[in-house]
Design a protein around this motif. Sequence first.
Motif, PDB file in Angstrom:
ATOM      1  N   THR A  40       0.802  -1.259  -0.065  1.00  0.00           N
ATOM      2  CA  THR A  40       0.005   0.021  -0.097  1.00  0.00           C
ATOM      3  C   THR A  40       0.674   1.365  -0.244  1.00  0.00           C
ATOM      4  O   THR A  40       1.600   1.457   0.619  1.00  0.00           O
ATOM      5  N   ILE A  41       0.528   2.333  -0.902  1.00  0.00           N
ATOM      6  CA  ILE A  41       1.186   3.468  -0.978  1.00  0.00           C
ATOM      7  C   ILE A  41       0.331   4.551  -0.426  1.00  0.00           C
ATOM      8  O   ILE A  41      -0.990   4.449  -0.662  1.00  0.00           O
ATOM      9  N   LYS A  42       0.786   5.425   0.384  1.00  0.00           N
ATOM     10  CA  LYS A  42      -0.066   6.669   1.139  1.00  0.00           C
ATOM     11  C   LYS A  42       0.592   7.777   0.829  1.00  0.00           C
ATOM     12  O   LYS A  42       1.832   7.931   0.693  1.00  0.00           O
ATOM     13  N   PHE A  43      -0.281   8.832   0.543  1.00  0.00           N
ATOM     14  CA  PHE A  43       0.224  10.132   0.234  1.00  0.00           C
ATOM     15  C   PHE A  43      -0.106  11.181   1.318  1.00  0.00           C
ATOM     16  O   PHE A  43      -1.263  11.290   1.806  1.00  0.00           O
ATOM     17  N   TRP A  44       0.825  11.724   1.861  1.00  0.00           N
ATOM     18  CA  TRP A  44       0.818  12.450   3.305  1.00  0.00           C
ATOM     19  C   TRP A  44       0.661  13.915   3.044  1.00  0.00           C
ATOM     20  O   TRP A  44       1.755  14.438   2.175  1.00  0.00           O
ATOM     21  N   LYS A  45       0.046  14.752   3.704  1.00  0.00           N
ATOM     22  CA  LYS A  45       0.156  16.267   3.891  1.00  0.00           C
ATOM     23  C   LYS A  45       0.596  16.440   5.130  1.00  0.00           C
ATOM     24  O   LYS A  45       0.009  16.258   6.236  1.00  0.00           O
ATOM     25  N   VAL A  46       1.709  17.436   5.528  1.00  0.00           N
ATOM     26  CA  VAL A  46       2.207  17.644   7.038  1.00  0.00           C
ATOM     27  C   VAL A  46       2.182  19.260   6.866  1.00  0.00           C
ATOM     28  O   VAL A  46       2.815  19.897   6.186  1.00  0.00           O
ATOM     29  N   GLN A  47       1.196  19.709   7.712  1.00  0.00           N
ATOM     30  CA  GLN A  47       1.199  21.218   7.632  1.00  0.00           C
ATOM     31  C   GLN A  47       0.983  21.733   9.006  1.00  0.00           C
ATOM     32  O   GLN A  47       0.545  21.021   9.993  1.00  0.00           O
ATOM     33  N   GLU A  48       1.561  22.824   9.362  1.00  0.00           N
ATOM     34  CA  GLU A  48       1.285  23.590  10.547  1.00  0.00           C
ATOM     35  C   GLU A  48      -0.062  24.009  10.927  1.00  0.00           C
ATOM     36  O   GLU A  48      -0.670  24.976   9.946  1.00  0.00           O
ATOM     37  N   LYS A  49      -0.730  23.885  12.097  1.00  0.00           N
ATOM     38  CA  LYS A  49      -1.872  24.298  12.311  1.00  0.00           C
ATOM     39  C   LYS A  49      -2.001  25.013  13.615  1.00  0.00           C
ATOM     40  O   LYS A  49      -1.434  24.948  14.649  1.00  0.00           O
ATOM     41  N   LYS A  50      -2.469  26.566  13.313  1.00  0.00           N
ATOM     42  CA  LYS A  50      -2.396  27.337  14.477  1.00  0.00           C
ATOM     43  C   LYS A  50      -3.662  27.319  15.487  1.00  0.00           C
ATOM     44  O   LYS A  50      -4.536  27.047  14.880  1.00  0.00           O
ATOM     45  N   ILE A  51      -3.468  27.184  16.519  1.00  0.00           N
ATOM     46  CA  ILE A  51      -4.313  26.944  17.826  1.00  0.00           C
ATOM     47  C   ILE A  51      -4.692  28.448  18.248  1.00  0.00           C
ATOM     48  O   ILE A  51      -3.916  29.233  18.788  1.00  0.00           O
ATOM     49  N   LYS A  52      -6.119  29.094  17.744  1.00  0.00           N
ATOM     50  CA  LYS A  52      -6.440  30.319  18.080  1.00  0.00           C
ATOM     51  C   LYS A  52      -7.402  30.367  19.352  1.00  0.00           C
ATOM     52  O   LYS A  52      -8.078  29.320  19.636  1.00  0.00           O
TER      53      LYS A  52
END
Length: 525
Positions: free
Chosen positions: A140-152
């Motif tokens: 199985t191949i997986k496509f990942w997105k890593v992003q900064e999320k700001k807590i407001k």
Amino acid sequence: MNGGDEVVAAPVDPPQPLEWKFSQVFGERTAGEEVQEVDIISAIEFDKTGDHLATGDRGGRVVLFERTDTKDHGGSRRDLERLDYPISRHPEFRYKTEFQSHEPEFDYLKSLEIEEKINKIRWCQTANGALFLLSTNDKTIKFWKVQEKKIKKISDMNLDSSKAVGNCSVASSSNSLSPRPYLANGGCPDRSYSSLSNELSFPPGGIPSLRLPMVVASHETSLVARCRRVYAHAHDYHINSISNNSDGETFISADDLRINLWNLEISNQSFNIVDVKPANMEDLTEVITSAEFHPSHCNMLGYSSSKGSIRLIDLRQSALCDSHAKLFEEPEPAGTRSFFTEIIASISDIKFGKDGRYILSRDYMTLKLWDINMDSGPVSTFQVHEYLRPKLCDLYENDSIFDKFECCLSGDGLRVATGSYSNLFRVFGSSPGSTEATTLEASKNPMRRQVQAPSRPSRSLSSSLTRVVRRGAESPGVDANGNSFDFTTKLLHLAWHPTCALNIEVQKWLPESMRKQPDFVPGFW
């Protein structure tokens, strides 16, 4: 030319020998400390900029590291070069984040256990400050997105307490009988936006002085990894390669018999572009061992086989690329064939050079550099551990002859590198006629040998073709010339930094106790 003057081309100087210096390390184990199998790194990859490093382990985890030395100088590398600011420090990487990419599975139709081990990691193009990467295990191949999320959180309610109902600066809570004080101008201390509706009970008719928008401030950021796509059920055999296309939209995945073409946005459909499966499996003579897209031509890719050949195919020729555009293989010298000839000729890894002109291949005994414009033979051949040739029988008995060593090229294309046994890796100059050869030990203390417990890799179709019996155990030794060969410590995975010529990242293990430390630095040579 003017006046009969001759113009003589300046001679091309060979690359100067590099000064190798140890800089960083993943995790040196202490005396008596046991290494867990799940913590052993099985894949490693720099992104194109060299600012991020991804590692995958046998436990199915992906750990990301970020380069920090350029940030310490207050700008990007391009900005520093524009200001002519000298960069004297070695590249430094620190822990960024980690996530569980794959879990162990069981195929009930085939009664087959699917390991969570990460086989390959490939970086994709970044967008909007987010990082994208592909990771794969056997199926199985997986496509990942890593992003900064700001807590407001709300810092100002825009509420004038002097005009509030009842001329009171407190509002009763719907969940509590005790009043909750508010700051001046309606500021609510330590209250998040999500809990606002549960904490306030507005009077009938509302509060006239409450007006929008309220002031929301960012307090902290956290990295979030999210799986965007899952590409599954397209391979009957173990996936050995994935490679991104230069068009930024497609990628390939290869197993022992097939190569599939995927679109990053479509996970339920792929196109089979190479199929070497014979009508009768008893007629099978070779399998696919590695595949990679050309770095700049989106219509070209190369793949290697267990017979030691490399095929270059052009996707414009036909939908199913049964025929190759070019074939690269070295003729077998007369009178040299033996039982081990085909086994050690199997190519375990191929890499295109940065400009796409050369292909680097690694078989069991040698590194070979091929010019895609010359298919008569390799332009250079580098002996990696020739002193093991008399030990081929022992290597066969303990399964070491089936080890899959990877290879890599420097960003400037002047040097190539690959791993060996006894924690050693070798670096060669790739220029024609170059005699540069450097052997280095991937250890913080080169005099101390690190012996890990031997592990039996899962069988693939490629190793089963030539495998008859298995017996014996792995054991270290020394040949007549004093060359050590410890089959239990081997460097299978390497990645050369794309811009720095003095450093190589090699395979080490990452203990769980160090994995969570934010200031933990990886191994770097």
